[in-house]
Design an enzyme around this catalytic site. Sequence first.
Site, mmCIF file in Angstrom:
data_model
loop_
_atom_site.group_PDB
_atom_site.id
_atom_site.type_symbol
_atom_site.label_atom_id
_atom_site.label_comp_id
_atom_site.label_asym_id
_atom_site.label_seq_id
_atom_site.Cartn_x
_atom_site.Cartn_y
_atom_site.Cartn_z
ATOM 1 N N SER A 46 0.823 -1.211 0.000
ATOM 2 C CA SER A 46 0.000 0.000 0.000
ATOM 3 C C SER A 46 0.857 1.261 0.000
ATOM 4 O O SER A 46 2.020 1.250 0.403
ATOM 5 C CB SER A 46 -0.916 -0.001 1.226
ATOM 6 O OG SER A 46 -1.666 -1.187 1.253
HETATM 7 N N1 SAM Z 1 -0.255 -4.629 4.067
HETATM 8 C C1 SAM Z 1 0.409 -5.227 2.953
HETATM 9 C C2 SAM Z 1 1.810 -4.714 2.771
HETATM 10 O O1 SAM Z 1 2.274 -3.900 3.590
HETATM 11 O O2 SAM Z 1 2.458 -5.148 1.825
HETATM 12 C C3 SAM Z 1 -0.358 -5.064 1.680
HETATM 13 C C4 SAM Z 1 -1.481 -5.972 1.628
HETATM 14 S S1 SAM Z 1 -2.201 -6.167 0.032
HETATM 15 C C5 SAM Z 1 -2.861 -4.565 -0.283
HETATM 16 C C6 SAM Z 1 -3.610 -7.159 0.518
HETATM 17 C C7 SAM Z 1 -3.252 -8.577 0.854
HETATM 18 O O3 SAM Z 1 -4.413 -9.196 1.403
HETATM 19 C C8 SAM Z 1 -2.841 -9.389 -0.338
HETATM 20 O O4 SAM Z 1 -1.560 -9.922 -0.140
HETATM 21 C C9 SAM Z 1 -3.902 -10.492 -0.411
HETATM 22 O O5 SAM Z 1 -3.410 -11.734 -0.857
HETATM 23 C C10 SAM Z 1 -4.362 -10.555 1.030
HETATM 24 N N2 SAM Z 1 -5.682 -11.147 1.247
HETATM 25 C C11 SAM Z 1 -6.822 -11.001 0.513
HETATM 26 N N3 SAM Z 1 -7.813 -11.715 1.079
HETATM 27 C C12 SAM Z 1 -7.314 -12.320 2.191
HETATM 28 C C13 SAM Z 1 -7.850 -13.192 3.186
HETATM 29 N N4 SAM Z 1 -9.128 -13.586 3.180
HETATM 30 N N5 SAM Z 1 -7.028 -13.609 4.181
HETATM 31 C C14 SAM Z 1 -5.737 -13.227 4.222
HETATM 32 N N6 SAM Z 1 -5.156 -12.409 3.290
HETATM 33 C C15 SAM Z 1 -5.952 -11.949 2.296
#
Ligand code: SAM
Length: 202
Positions: A46
């Site tokens: 993000s």
């Molecule tokens: N906070 C992270 C960083 O600093 O890099 C960025 C996160 S990214 C915007 C969103 C993440 O949520 C992705 O890696 C995606 O695979 C994960 N995600 C989506 N649905 C999910 C779920 N139900 N449980 C766990 N992770 C999930």
Amino acid sequence: MARGVTDRRVIDAMLKIPRHIFVQEAFAAQAYSDKPLPIGEKQTISQPYIVALMTEKLALTGTEKVLEIGTGSGYQTALLATLADRVYSAERIRPLALRARKCLDSLKLFNVQLRINDSEGSPIGWEDEAPFDAIIVTAGAPSVPVILTEQLARGGRLVIPVGTDVDQQLVTIIKDEDGELHQELSIMCRFVPLIGAQGWQA
Ligand code: SAM
């Protein structure tokens, strides 16, 4: 810090954690610009401003047990590990979680437990370790998952982007000491979708 993030602990943690190690090598030169970047697997790290804002809204003091849904690169996780006592972080994409673990270990952030939630239909959250003083969801959800408000401690805060699979509004849920939930709405944002039973279909 620009645009109203004033929590000194959050700013100091962001100055301390090297964002470039969490991005792909090809994007390392852009790691300190205020924008999201690809991390592989069609996911993103993000924008630093949004990371700062969401982290500030958790109001961490250093004693908290924190749950993060969406480890991604592990950058947000590293900030949480610096600002709180213990962090539990769940990610559904195995290669991302494995890479995040390596980055966190390289920074000697050993107060983080990672879990890979890649089985279809598995509920989000971390029931065995609940309640949490703070919960952060770093993927966009269609609504605030009740399963997460149930895992929030009294006095705790949940920050989550809520809206469509294209854009969302940042929502902070505060559970007061009587267990009542209060909601604060913040800026519009754009996250990759939360996948699964409480989110969107893959
Ligand atoms: N906070 C992270 C960083 O600093 O890099 C960025 C996160 S990214 C915007 C969103 C993440 O949520 C992705 O890696 C995606 O695979 C994960 N995600 C989506 N649905 C999910 C779920 N139900 N449980 C766990 N992770 C999930």
